[in-house]
Each structure stands twice: as structure tokens, then as C-alpha cells.
Scaffold this active site. Structure first.
Site, PDB file in Angstrom:
ATOM      1  N   HIS A   1     -56.306-119.453   7.738  1.00 23.99           N
ATOM      2  CA  HIS A   1     -57.142-120.041   8.797  1.00 23.99           C
ATOM      3  C   HIS A   1     -57.163-121.552   8.703  1.00 23.99           C
ATOM      4  CE1 HIS A   1     -60.736-120.794   6.250  1.00 23.99           C
ATOM      5  NE2 HIS A   1     -60.450-119.657   5.665  1.00 23.99           N
TER       6      HIS A   1
ATOM      7  N   ASP B   1     -59.176-123.551   0.721  1.00 25.98           N
ATOM      8  CA  ASP B   1     -59.786-122.681   1.745  1.00 25.98           C
ATOM      9  C   ASP B   1     -59.796-123.401   3.086  1.00 25.98           C
ATOM     10  OD1 ASP B   1     -61.150-120.664   3.011  1.00 25.98           O
ATOM     11  OD2 ASP B   1     -63.097-121.166   2.158  1.00 25.98           O
TER      12      ASP B   1
ATOM     13  N   GLU C   1     -62.441-119.037  11.193  1.00 25.69           N
ATOM     14  CA  GLU C   1     -62.725-117.956  10.254  1.00 25.69           C
ATOM     15  C   GLU C   1     -64.076-118.147   9.585  1.00 25.69           C
ATOM     16  OE1 GLU C   1     -62.835-115.822   6.368  1.00 25.69           O
ATOM     17  OE2 GLU C   1     -62.940-117.974   6.705  1.00 25.69           O
ATOM     18  N   GLU C   2     -64.412-119.412   9.317  1.00 27.75           N
ATOM     19  CA  GLU C   2     -65.585-119.674   8.468  1.00 27.75           C
ATOM     20  C   GLU C   2     -66.912-119.344   9.125  1.00 27.75           C
ATOM     21  OE1 GLU C   2     -65.401-119.994   5.512  1.00 27.75           O
ATOM     22  OE2 GLU C   2     -63.640-121.101   4.886  1.00 27.75           O
TER      23      GLU C   2
ATOM     24  N   ASP D   1     -55.927-116.072   1.981  1.00 24.59           N
ATOM     25  CA  ASP D   1     -57.217-116.761   2.123  1.00 24.59           C
ATOM     26  C   ASP D   1     -58.045-116.605   0.857  1.00 24.59           C
ATOM     27  OD1 ASP D   1     -59.375-118.152   3.109  1.00 24.59           O
ATOM     28  OD2 ASP D   1     -60.148-116.496   4.312  1.00 24.59           O
TER      29      ASP D   1
ATOM     30  N   HIS E   1     -65.732-124.057  -0.585  1.00 25.49           N
ATOM     31  CA  HIS E   1     -66.777-124.548   0.322  1.00 25.49           C
ATOM     32  C   HIS E   1     -67.488-125.805  -0.188  1.00 25.49           C
ATOM     33  CE1 HIS E   1     -67.397-120.369   2.445  1.00 25.49           C
ATOM     34  NE2 HIS E   1     -66.124-120.758   2.447  1.00 25.49           N
TER      35      HIS E   1
END
Lengths: 459, 459
Positions: free
Chosen positions: B280, B292, B326-327, B354, B424
Site C-alpha cells: 500500500h 509500512d 490501507e491505513e 505489508d 507507525h
């Protein structure tokens, strides 16, 4: 990654791997792993060791590290901790090492270099000559004196990126660092530059020991950052010519007294049978020697701590050994073997961690068929920890000499992809180490020596 | 590690793993792996994507990343590249988010926080209340309104360090981030602080999406650095009491138009059978979204590039897909499925990366028994690359919806030990990615889709 439905459906498939044959062993290993993942001290110990600074044999920092790890072994719960005297190589880089190129237009290019370990110095004076580019080591003899006389030889042997096991590439390209200076000197070269043994391309030179052949002059030798190596290669491929000048104050001071640091937990049933777990305490004088090999030291201390904290009294004696002088002399390894022979000690098994504090992938065993058949049966106990590689092979430079007295040897094999980014360079620092990866390596080794301690090995 | 005799004896044992059954497949896979390790562009592409900055859905940076990866797919040699419209969640953190504690003596402690994704804001005003410590999610209902009314609830659920597979710990502790705010709101809490879903202890808060239950008030929620979480836990365990105040300007702006970026190489024999490989493109708004999931994007582009550069024309159509959103919404995944259904496309296989650009350890497959039996036979072809984990399980959040149309799904499973150090957080940057690890992941995926393309799957 977010936490969608897919993720939970994936979780459903997490069944613990049960080794039906040895449920008690499986449980005990799980206890060991959990103890280290939850209460582990290896990471904090590594931080404290790294704060000392680099620990080249014979340096004041190496002495501090001896005292520090001696205390760590005591705190870990060793029954006995001692220093084992050894004679170690004492080499110093000296201040002010430089190297630069000058092109035909007189433009000067400063290089990012690091004198090779054990290398001769130039006594603070420039040693200059025309730069000769060599990218195939096997062509040097054919080039001979005609090409090499009075030159500064640049060995540009990149590590082969197609080897999945990076140590294989290190072994192959390393010939230039190990043997290049003497081979170049044989044909009259004045000095040598070697492309760093690094798997990435960056600005940091990687040092490491060179070996002089006494039959030829000892000429100065430096490692070049891979960025600079690529830049030179590109420019020389276009026909550019350079004069290179090297300067340093490296000096070989000969042998001095130092120590291996040893702690042991006495075996309850077979105290005379010794299992060693070790790493080397010395490091190069760049970076902090975090992966190479602070990691191996703290993992070995952690093995004693975990067994002690869990109240596991091993049947055989377990020794954690911080070897001194692995990098540029091997004095600690010799002293450990000599002492074992002198005392008639029975060393049944030894494992070394000296390939970085990365996620453990397996072990390589250097032992007889019967013993290998025996240890191989333990492989399923390690699968749930991602430790799949279980094979014959070498062990480690420090424990290797124990082969002479019939010891079964083993090396921890962590993931090797990142090791040569940091190995022997300024980048080998504490922050490059992952706590979980370090802990898992310690847990893998502890579980293995516990099994050997319980069941012994038929050698 | 130095280069002693032990090392060379170890080398002697490096025999390549020959899979006698499929020597041609083994050779082709070796070609693919070598192409990526020698000529790979994934690392440079990742650097360029990361230079854009974080790519939260709906942000100008996300739009830039769409254009950049569109060009990358063209340069990689795709037959066709297009943008697929999708509606995505557009949430903004806003400037000036803060949180602090005040103890009973009036001393103020600033916290290192990050508002949770999709969370309500406080419109720039402090929301304050007594801090309530909760470390067991299942106790909230019993505590009820009596305990939670008007409180700032602090959920302190550390990731369980004993899970070797860190995603398992993430799934478990993640319940507080996902469901904590609405559960706390149900009982009258004013706001929520959540311990970051991080496997290490450091100063960086990790964001991530929360999900409001529409039945309850939407209260603001922030993630706390693990260092701060531990500090608070220690102090509250000693009986200290705090008032907590949160302030931010987070705002949910609803849905906006964005795009998935898709490139494909048309199949030579079965062009109507589609194999998707993806990651993503959106990321959180901290760090650079390197692991990520910039990694998954550049690995997917690399698959097309490697096949094209090697002159391999796949039998089935291969699509690299950069999914958007996606997040915090899944808009891209929905659009991809909707388009497949609308066009009546036949999607035979999809794989997603991912879980970070780390050393590949294996794959997990979400498909029928027959297809699994088929792919499992390929496992020996991957062993020499250290890819041992071959199991049933989930795939990825973006390709997951394709299950509805019977697509066989797969997730790349890299080593997971370091993922939740950076996931994140501000620390998920390009420099945290290893080129060799990234390349090996790309090579693993490319080899697998090449096999599926050659042999198809009996679904």
C-alpha cells in the site's frame, strides 16, 4: 499494516509447534526463551559495554571491558568468575591517518579511509605513487613487477551480492585485505588501498586485519569506503589517472598481557565435563564493537543469568567465556586451549556467537557423525523460534582451537544480511542492535547448551 | 569476526541446495534472485518515495507518490500503467497536539504523544480529567461508569514479549487502540491515552487507526510513547495520582477521491488470468512510511522490473498494485475488488507485502487445500534463500477482499522482530531499511508469482 479482518484470520492459524517426542524439553526451552525475552539483561549489558568505546586488544578500553564483564558475570550468578591471562597483539592506528588522490589536472580528492589492522604506518609522512586499479586478484601475478613497481595498488573486489550467505562473499573478496598488501609488495608496490569489505555502498571505511608475509616488505595498507571505491572505479574506467598518497602513524607494539574473562556454573552431575559459550570481548577501534562482538559476549553472560534466574542447575559445567584478541592475534583463544590442555580439562561442547546480534536462523556444527546425529534430533524443538538452519560447518575463531582436544564445536548463525553493513566500521554501534534479535540469539544458544548439559554428547 | 582457519573450514560446507525434481525452475529462480540482488532498483525507488515525506491518504504527499510510482512502473517495463480511482478517508492530525500530566503537587509533565488516526480532535482546547490506569482490557466492563466517568483513561497494554511472532502480540494488545476509545466513552470517559503498540521502549509514540462505535460519544484518543507509559505505570503503582490534559486539532474530513496505481505485464498464454502483487502506497503521517509500506510498493514494482529486464514473458498477466488508503479506510482495496467484479476479471492469485522490508522468512497462504498442496511443493526451491516458513494463514488487508471472488491469497512473511520498533512511528524511515533484506523480499515474491504464472493454480 492495519488491523483488518485478514489479520485476524491469519492469527487463527498460529498453532504452537508441539514436539510430541520431548514435551518436557520443549517446555523447558520455552521457559528459557521466555525468561530471556521478559527479564533479559543482554541489551542493557551491551549498552554498558558499548559506552566504554572500542576495545582493541591492549587498549585501556579493553581493560575496562574486562573489569566490566567480570562484574556482569558475577551479577549473572556465576559460581566462579576469573581472569585468564593471555598475550595479545597490541597494534595502534595512531592519529591523523589520511589518503588522497591527485588527478592529472592537479585536483585533490580526499578519501575516506581506515588503515588495516596490524598494518605498517608511514611515520606521519606521505607515501605516494601512481594508482593502479586491480579488480581480479588472480591477475596480480601475471601483472607482476612491470605493472606494480612503485605503484599504489587499489584492490577493488566488491562482495558478491548474489551469495545469500554474506559470509561466503566476505571470504571470497577478503583475499585482497588479507593477502593483498604482501602480494603487492612482492612486486614492488609502495602501498595498498583495498575496497572495504562491505555489502552496502556508503561513506564508512571498514577495517580488519591484514597479514604480512615475512618474505616481502611490509607496506602500508588502508581500506577505502565503498562510495570512494565506486567513484574511483568509474573514473579510472573512463581513462582518468590518479596519483595516490597515504599517510598514517600506525604502529605495531608487539605482545602485551591481557585477559579472557570467564564465569562458570558448576555442573551438578558431571562437573568435570565443560560446555563453553562465548564471544570475543575485543573489537576493532572504530565504532563500538556492538555486533562484533559485544553481542556474543552479552549473549554468553545472558545464558548463565537465565539458567541461574530460572533455578536450573545444569548437569554439566557451563562456562561463559569472553575471549580477548580475536580480531588481530587470537591470543585469547590460544590461552584458553593451552589452559585446558595444561589442566587436563574435558571440554565436551563449545558454541560461539560471532556473526552479529541478529535474528538467529540456525547453528552450524563442527563435530563427528554420531554427535551430529544426536544434536540434529533437537532441531524440531527450535522450529517455532524460526531456527531452521541446522547443518554441518564451522564454529568460531575463538573456540576453533578446542578441536585439537576433541571438543564438539558449534557456531550460532544469525541472519547475515546486515552484518557487513556495519562489520569493522564506525557504524557498528549499540543503536544498530535490536533487543529482540539479540535476546532470541541468546535464547537459542542457552537452549542448546542446556540440552547438551542434560543429555551430553557421544563424541 | 576475523578470518581465521575456522571460517574457511565452515565455507567448505556450503553446498548449494539442489532441488533435483525441478532443476529448470531452480535455475530460473536463481536468475530472478540474482537479477534483483545485482541490478535491483527497489532500494533507490524506496529512497525516492521516502523523500516525498509521509503519505497519508488525501494528503498532497500521497498525490505526489501516485505520480512518482506511476512513472516507476512505466520505467520498470510495464505494458500498461493506470490510475484506478477510489474514495479514501481523509483525516488530518492538525498542528499543535499536546498532552501533559499534573501531579498532586502541581508539577507538570509533558508527554510524548501522537493522536490516534481517525480520532476526534479537541478543537485546540485542553480536555482534562483524572488519569485512570487500566492494564487489563477485560476489566473495563466491570469497572464501569463508576470508575470511568469523567476520567482520562490510560490503557497500558504492553506487547507480550514472549510471542516470537510479533504480529500476534500486536493483535492482542491492539485491542486498546482499536476499541479502547469507544469502550471508555461508553462509561463516560472524557478521553483516552493508549500505550504505543511498540515492541521496544523508547521516546517515540506510534499512531494507528482507532475505530469509533457510533453508539457512543467520539472522544479524543492519543498514543503515548512506551517510555512515558512505563514512567506513568511506575509512578501510579507507587500511589501517585495525576490529572491529564489532552489537546489537538485533529479533524476527520470525510471521503475524497484518490487512486490505486497499477502496472501490468500481459500474460502470453493466459492473459485473462491475473496475478496481483502489491503493497500500500499510503502511510501514516509520522516518519516516511518506509517499512509500512513503501517496502511493499517498491518490491512489487521490482517484480515487474526484474521479469522485464530478464526478458521473461509470463504466461499469466502480472499486476503490480500500489493500494491507497490501507491505513485508515481501505478505500483502495474496495475499489480494486469492485473493479474486478465490474469487469468480470479472473484473479487467480494475489500476494501482498505489508509486514516490513525485512529478511523474508516465508509465506502464509489463504487458499483451498488443493492449491495449498500445489504451492507447498515449491517450498524446497526457496530453502537455499532462507525461506523456510510455508504455512496456511492470512495474506494482507488490501488483497483480502479478493477472497470474495475466489482468489488464492498469500502474504510475504519477513522476519518480524524489528517491525514494531518502527511501525507507525517517526522512526519508520528509509535509513531503517536494509537494501539486501528489501531485495530478498522482492526476489521471494517475484519467484513465487513466476511459478504461479508458469503453472497456474487449481483453485
Amino acid at each position: 499494516m492495519s488491523i483488518g479482518r485478514q489479520f485476524f484470520s491469519w492469527l487463527l492459524f498460529f498453532f504452537p509447534v508441539l514436539v510430541q517426542a520431548q514435551p518436557a524439553d520443549s517446555l523447558q526451552i520455552r521457559k528459557i526463551v521466555n525468561e530471556i525475552l521478559v527479564n533479559g539483561q543482554a541489551y542493557q549489558n551491551l549498552r554498558d559495554i558499548c559506552r566504554i568505546g572500542p576495545r582493541l586488544s591492549g587498549s585501556p578500553q579493553a581493560e575496562k571491558a574486562i573489569e566490566l564483564t567480570r562484574r556482569m558475570l558475577q551479577q549473572a550468578g556465576a559460581d566462579k568468575v576469573w581472569l585468564q591471562p593471555c598475550l595479545v597483539t597490541h597494534w595502534e592506528r595512531g592519529a591523523g591517518e589520511t589518503a588522497y588522490l591527485v588527478d592529472s589536472a592537479g585536483t585533490k580528492f580526499t578519501l575516506r579511509i581506515s588503515t588495516l589492522g596490524n598494518s605498517m604506518g608511514t611515520d606521519g609522512k606521505d607515501v605516494c605513487g601512481e594508482l593502479l586499479y586491480i579488480n581480479r586478484f588472480d591477475q596480480v601475478d601475471a601483472m607482476g613487477e612491470k605493472m606494480l613497481r612503485d605503484k599504489i595498488v587499489f584492490f577493488d573486489l566488491p562482495m558478491n551480492p548474489t551469495h545469500i550467505r554474506t559470509f561466503q562473499a566476505y571470504g571470497e573478496s577478503g583475499i585482497a585485505r588479507r593477502n593483498g598488501p604482501s602480494l603487492a609488495a612482492k612486486y614492488g608496490a609502495r602501498a595498498v588501498l583495498v575496497r572495504s569489505l562491505a555489502s552496502n555502498v556508503d561513506a564508512y571505511p571498514h577495517t580488519g586485519a591484514t597479514r604480512y608475509n615475512d618474505s616481502f616488505p611490509k607496506i602500508p595498507a588502508m581500506a577505502l569506503s565503498t562510495q570512494d571505491a565506486e567513484w574511483i572505479a568509474e573514473n579510472m574506467a573512463k581513462g582518468k589517472k590518479f596519483t595516490a598518497c597515504l599517510r598514517n602513524r600506525a604502529v605495531m607494539k608487539g605482545e602485551v598481557l591481557s585477559y579472557n574473562v570467564i564465569g562458570e556454573i558448576k555442573g551438578s552431575v558431571y562437573p568435570e565435563e565443560i560446555i563453553s559459550i562465548g564471544g570475543h570481548l575485543d573489537s576493532w577501534d572504530l565504532g563500538e564493537g556492538a555486533h562484533d562482538d559485544g553481542a556474543g559476549c552479552v549473549q554468553s553472560i545472558e545464558a548463565l543469568r537465565a539458567l541461574h534466574n530460572l533455578g536450573i542447575r545444569p548437569k554439566r559445567t557451563i562456562r561463559a567465556v569472553m575471549f580477548m584478541n580475536e580480531e588481530n592475534g587470537g591470543g585469547g583463544a590460544r590461552a584458553y586451549l593451552d589452559s585446558a590442555i595444561a589442566k587436563g580439562e574435558k571440554h565436551v561442547f563449545a558454541i560461539e556467537s560471532d556473526a552479529g546480534g541478529f535474528s538467529p536462523r540456525g547453528f552450524s556444527f563442527d563435530l563427528g557423525d554420531q554427535a551430529y546425529g544426536q544434536v540434529k534430533k533437537w532441531a524440531p524443538l527450535f522450529a517455532e523460534y524460526g531456527i531452521h538452519r541446522w547443518e554441518r560447518g564451522g564454529s568460531g575463531a575463538d573456540i576453533g582451537p578446542l578441536k585439537k582436544i576433541g571438543t564438539a564445536l558449534c557456531g550460532l548463525r544469525p541472519d547475515s544480511q546486515r552484518y557487513f553493513d556495519v562489520h569493522h566500521a564506525e557504524t557498528d554501534v549499540f543503536s544498530a542492535v535490536s533487543k529482540r534479535e539479540l535476546d532470541l540469539g541468546a535464547a537459542a544458544m542457552t537452549a542448546l547448551i542446556w540440552l547438551v548439559s542434560e543429555y551430553g554428547l557421544t563424541l
